[in-house]
Structures are given as structure tokens and as C-alpha cells.
Motif scaffolding. Structure first.
Motif, short mmCIF file in Angstrom:
data_model
loop_
_atom_site.label_atom_id
_atom_site.label_comp_id
_atom_site.label_asym_id
_atom_site.label_seq_id
_atom_site.Cartn_x
_atom_site.Cartn_y
_atom_site.Cartn_z
N UNK A 9 -11.53 13.63 -8.35
CA UNK A 9 -12.10 12.29 -8.48
C UNK A 9 -12.15 11.87 -9.95
N UNK A 10 -11.60 10.70 -10.22
CA UNK A 10 -11.54 10.22 -11.59
C UNK A 10 -10.22 10.50 -12.26
N UNK A 11 -9.48 11.49 -11.73
CA UNK A 11 -8.16 11.82 -12.28
C UNK A 11 -7.09 11.38 -11.29
N UNK A 12 -6.93 12.14 -10.21
CA UNK A 12 -5.94 11.75 -9.21
C UNK A 12 -6.48 10.69 -8.25
N UNK A 13 -7.79 10.77 -7.97
CA UNK A 13 -8.37 9.91 -6.94
C UNK A 13 -9.46 8.99 -7.49
N UNK A 38 5.16 5.12 -8.33
CA UNK A 38 6.41 4.90 -9.10
C UNK A 38 6.23 4.14 -10.41
N UNK A 39 5.06 3.49 -10.64
CA UNK A 39 4.95 2.62 -11.81
C UNK A 39 3.89 3.05 -12.80
N UNK A 40 3.19 4.13 -12.52
CA UNK A 40 2.15 4.58 -13.44
C UNK A 40 0.95 3.66 -13.50
N UNK A 41 0.63 3.00 -12.41
CA UNK A 41 -0.57 2.16 -12.37
C UNK A 41 -1.81 3.03 -12.45
N UNK A 42 -2.91 2.43 -12.89
CA UNK A 42 -4.15 3.22 -12.97
C UNK A 42 -5.35 2.36 -12.58
N UNK A 43 -6.41 3.03 -12.16
CA UNK A 43 -7.66 2.36 -11.83
C UNK A 43 -7.51 1.27 -10.79
N UNK A 44 -8.14 0.13 -11.09
CA UNK A 44 -8.13 -1.00 -10.17
C UNK A 44 -6.77 -1.68 -10.06
N UNK A 59 0.83 -1.21 0.00
CA UNK A 59 0.00 0.00 0.00
C UNK A 59 0.87 1.26 0.00
N UNK A 60 1.95 1.21 0.77
CA UNK A 60 2.86 2.36 0.86
C UNK A 60 3.56 2.58 -0.49
N UNK A 61 3.94 1.50 -1.14
CA UNK A 61 4.64 1.60 -2.42
C UNK A 61 3.82 2.37 -3.46
N UNK A 62 2.50 2.14 -3.46
CA UNK A 62 1.66 2.70 -4.52
C UNK A 62 0.76 3.84 -4.08
N UNK A 63 1.01 4.44 -2.94
CA UNK A 63 0.07 5.47 -2.46
C UNK A 63 0.18 6.79 -3.22
N UNK A 64 1.20 6.93 -4.09
CA UNK A 64 1.31 8.14 -4.92
C UNK A 64 0.88 7.89 -6.36
N UNK A 65 0.33 6.73 -6.62
CA UNK A 65 -0.23 6.48 -7.96
C UNK A 65 -1.52 7.28 -8.14
N UNK A 66 -1.78 7.70 -9.38
CA UNK A 66 -3.01 8.42 -9.69
C UNK A 66 -4.00 7.48 -10.35
#
Length: 391
Positions: free
Chosen positions: A369-373, A322-328, A308-315
Motif C-alpha cells: 500500500x502506497x507503493x504498488x497499491x 504501460x504509461x507510468x501513471x501514478x496516484x490519482x 480500466x483494463x489499459x491501466x490495471x498494471x500501473x503502480x
């Protein structure tokens, strides 16, 4: 003469067959209670094991009491647990057709029928409690004329509580088989309760350790001092609004408290810089997610938290790091931490701006909402905000 011998042989065969049939029937009947007891024990064990950390001692005691009453054909009884601090046996669960709720009854070890069974560590059956000098009439909600069987819940040589079964099967004294079954059931209840206490103590230890780390992190971040507990409460509230199970809620709480642990590996001068960061400085700050993951992943029980900590800055739209993950693709816990972290940041003063009002911060979350969150996380979070007292 031969016919006589044939008839004799047939009779002997029939007798042997009848004997085997009766033996099988006897064994089947004898095995039936054993099977019933095994089912009861497995029910209690599985309930405690599958719901560790989410079930109270009262719920476990109530389940054990229910199985004991069912075994004795009774609809009335109480379960008492020993409080080490007060050295009292207190009723934590009760079953009765007439008595509502849990009676406020407490006994000292050795006092009353339950206290005596607790102190002696063996079952105590009293057909007429009112006529027994050991009976303590502390509660008028129970019939003192009906038989009572008190069975201590033994954890090795030590009792941890007592199961009291009233009106035991219409007034019949329990036989040796029933006493054996109840003793086993009470022992399993004691073991499950003990394991639950160990689990609870371990969770308290984990929480205290996480809080200690969180305070160390806050000491390096002037803008988050004394705000970790409120952020933790908001993250837990949002997770519950999303319907996450209790264990996952706990992980989200830990992730919220520890999401900045990686900043301990970032130059303090960069973190404390009052102005805008240079691109090079921002690249350094972005490393805090992977540094935090490396730190936490080494602690086994924090494995889910580390992710959870690793990906908490994903949008939510894939433009984060750090990896550009998106959505689910982004873990739900990370999406919760992202929203709570942004909220807490907006409500804090910065060198380049004053803290936003709650209304303005709400508008910013809804705008993102929908962009960053994640929109559903924003919705759940705002519901949690409305239910959570402000610091």
C-alpha cells in the motif's frame, strides 16, 4: 344624451373587461390540473431515466402509486404488476395508514376488480366493493366498504399492471378529467417500467457476453480457472466500499473479468512458462494491457472498461506500465482491479511457489500500500474480503 352614451360605453367596456378576467381565471384553473399532471409525469419519467439500472420495479410502481393517490386525495392504494411466468397480478407496492408492508395478494387476469380492469384495459370505479360480485375479498387488511378505482397501466394495447386507489377523495366518484389524468399517469408508469425491463434485459445480455469472454480468457490461464466469479464478487465489494455508483461498480466487475483479454494476443508458450521470464519475454507480456484495450475499446458499452483494463498494471508510485501513471492519475477502477488481481494471484499455486495463506496475502497487500497499491483501495478491498464468502 351624450352622457348616456358615454355611460353606456363605459359599462360595455367594464363588461368586456370582466368577461376577459373571468375567462383568464377559468383558463388558469383549468390549466392548474394540467400543470400538476405534467409535474407528476415528469417526476416519474425523470426518476426512471436518471436511475436506470439502479431502481427496482417496485420502487417505480410505488412512485406511480404515490402520485395517483395524491391526485385523488387518497392515502391508501396498491400497485400490481403482471408476472408473465405465473400469469398473475401481484401487489408490489402499497400505501396505507393502517396496513403495514405489502399485502400478499395475487389475482388472475379478469379476477376481482383489479383483474377485470387489467383484462378490459380501462379504468373501473366501484363505490361499494363489498356489494359488487366482481370483488374478491382476499385481503382483510383493506376496507371493503370504501370506494376503489382500478386503473390499468397500459403499454399500447397491452396492460402490464394496475394502480388501485382506495377511498377516492372521500368517496367522490372520479370525474372525466381525473380519469384522463390517471390514465395518462398509469400509461407513463407502464412505459417507464417497460424501459426498465429492457435496460435490465440488456444488462443481462452484456453480463453473459462478458462472462463468455471471461471463460475464454480463463481457458488460456491455468491459474485462474473457475476463479473469475469470486474475483468479480470481490471487485464489486471493494467498489461499493469505496462508494462508487452502481453503474461504475458494474464497469469494475467487467474490468475484473476482462483484464486479461489482451493475453489472447501473447504467445501461449510465454504465458505457460514455469520459470522466470526473460526481459524480452516480460516485454511481450506487458503488451497485454494495450492489446486488451484495443480489443475492448471497439465495443461501445465497454468504453469505460477498456480504460480500466489499459491501466490495471500501473503502480500507485508510478513504476508500473504501460504509461507510468501514478496516484490519482490512475483510474480508480484500474486501482481496484490491480489489488484484486494481486490477491487472486497470491492465493493461487504457481510452479515456483505454493499459494499464500489469506493472512500472508493480506500482509503483502498492506506492505504494498502506497507503493504498488492505492492504500484506500487496499483498505476497502480487505473490508470486502471479510464480507465475501470464500469459494
Amino acid at each position: 344624451m351624450a352622457a348616456v352614451w358615454v355611460l353606456f360605453a363605459v359599462c360595455v367596456g367594464l363588461l368586456i373587461g370582466l368577461w376577459w378576467a373571468l375567462s383568464a381565471l377559468y383558463e388558469a384553473r383549468r390549466a392548474a390540473p394540467d400543470a400538476a399532471l405534467l409535474t407528476m409525469l415528469l417526476t416519474l419519467h425523470d426518476y426512471g431515466a436518471s436511475r436506470a439500472g439502479t431502481v427496482s420495479h417496485q420502487e417505480l410502481a410505488n412512485l406511480a402509486l404515490g402520485e395517483a393517490c395524491r391526485l385523488m386525495g387518497s392515502t391508501r392504494g396498491t400497485a400490481m404488476l403482471h408476472d408473465a411466468e405465473t400469469d398473475l397480478l401481484c401487489v408490489v407496492a402499497a400505501r396505507s395508514d393502517a396496513h403495514q408492508g405489502v399485502p400478499p395478494l395475487s389475482l388472475k387476469p379478469g379476477e376481482g376488480l383489479a383483474g377485470r380492469a387489467f383484462a378490459e384495459g380501462k379504468p373501473l370505479y366501484v363505490p361499494r366493493p363489498a356489494a359488487d360480485p366482481r370483488y374478491v375479498p382476499k385481503d382483510e387488511g383493506w376496507d371493503a366498504a370504501e370506494p376503489v378505482l382500478a386503473v390499468p397501466m397500459m403499454l399500447g394495447p397491452k396492460a402490464v399492471g394496475v394502480l388501485n386507489i382506495h377511498d377516492t377523495g372521500g368517496g367522490r366518484a372520479p370525474d372525466a378529467s381525473q380519469l384522463r389524468f390517471l390514465t395518462l399517469l398509469a400509461g407513463e408508469a407502464a412505459l417507464v417500467l417497460h424501459n426498465q425491463r429492457l435496460y435490465d434485459d440488456l444488462q443481462v445480455f452484456f453480463l453473459e457476453m462478458v462472462q463468455m469472454l471471461s471463460r475464454a480468457i480463463d481457458a488460456k490461464d491455468l491459474y485462474k480457472a473457475d476463479k473469475s466469479e469470486h474475483a468479480r464478487a470481490l471487485s464489486a465489494g471493494a467498489a461499493r466500499e469505496l462508494g462508487l455508483p452502481d453503474q461504475m461498480v458494474r464497469y469494475v466487475e467487467y474490468a475484473m473479468m476482462l483484464h486479461g483479454v489482451g493475453k489472447m494476443g501473447i504467445d501461449q508458450a510465454i504465458l505457460s512458462k514455469p520459470g522466470k521470464l526473460t526481459p524480452e519475454e516480460f516485454e511481450q507480456v506487458k503488451k497485454h494491457t494495450t492489446i486488451g484495450h484495443r480489443i475492448l475499446a471497439r465495443v461501445k458499452f465497454l468504453g469505460p472498461v477498456a480504460k480500466m483494463v489499459l491501466y490495471h498494471q500501473e503502480w500507485f508510485n508510478g513504476k508500473g506500465y504501460p504509461e507510468g501513471l501514478k496516484g490519482e492519475e490512475i483510474p480508480l477502477g484500474s486501482r481496484v482491479v490491480a489489488v484484486v488481481n494481486a490477491w487472486e494471484a497470491m492465493l493461487s499455486d504457481r510452479p515456483y511457489r505454493k499459494a499464500l495463506t489469506a493472512a500472508a496475502a493480506t500482509a503483502e497487500l498492506q506492505k504494498g500500500a502506497g507503493a504498488q497499491f492505492d492504500p484506500k483501495v487496499v483498505e476497502a478491498f480487505l473490508k470486502a474480503v471479510a464480507k465475501t464468502p470464500q469459494p
